[in-house]
Design a protein around this motif. Structure first.
Motif: not given
Length: 193
Positions: A50-61, A69-73
């Motif tokens: 999961m990337s930061y971009e995907t994570l932020f999308e999931k938490i609606n930010i 954006a491409n850094d890994p969680v």
């Protein structure tokens, strides 16, 4: 250091070769708190898909800072894997943080993510899902059983270089190098004099 007053806050835990638990084999864990109530840390060398971009999308930010954006969680550990933890430097005025040392904190509140999203948060950070936790005296016993080596960086700059600048696949060797010997010398058998 006796087991009774061991405090590994701010230390790296290096998994010994005999530690085959899939959560922790070949891991480096940064200990955020260690006291009479137990210990808590973040595994720093287990990136997820999961990337930061995907994570932020999931938490609606909305992530406006595209540089991260491409850094890994990271997979921080098996405890509360649905919860986010931000290990960062420098401090900030966040709703829920603990101080680890004079420059490093762990924050669990959403306000830090909102700041990171617009480029106003800490520039040095690790975002993990979950953490590693030990009950009172559990970590001490695992160290006695030769499951872990602990090492503290000689200074904050070295610590933060390993935490925030070293690629995840190199963090294990970077932490081991703090011990001053060849990683191949690690044994999976405890020795007692």
């Amino acid at each position: 250091m006796s087991l009774d007053n061991m405090n590994l806050t701010g230390h790296f835990l290096i998994a010994m070769p005999n530690l085959t638990d899939p959560y922790f084999a070949k891991s480096v864990t940064f200990i955020c708190t260690h006291n009479q109530d137990g210990a808590m840390g973040i595994v720093i060398n287990r990136p997820t898909d999961m990337s930061y971009e995907t994570l932020f999308e999931k938490i609606n930010i909305k992530l406006e800072d595209t540089a991260i954006a491409n850094d890994p969680v990271l997979y921080g550990g098996p405890v509360q894997p649905e919860r986010g933890f931000v290990l960062h430097e420098p401090f900030g005025d966040w709703d829920s943080s603990i101080t680890i040392n004079e420059k490093t904190s762990l924050t669990t509140s959403k306000d830090i993510l909102e700041a990171v999203a617009v480029g106003a948060g800490p520039k040095k950070l690790i975002f993990s899902l979950g953490y590693a936790g030990w009950t009172p005296n559990q970590l001490e016993q695992e160290i006695v059983q030769n499951s872990w080596l602990s090492v503290q960086a000689k200074d904050i700059e070295t610590l933060n270089k390993i935490l925030f600048e070293t690629p995840h696949e190199e963090q294990l060797n970077a932490a081991i190098s703090l011990l001053g010997f060849d990683p191949a010398m690690l044994s999976d058998v405890a020795g007692h004099a």
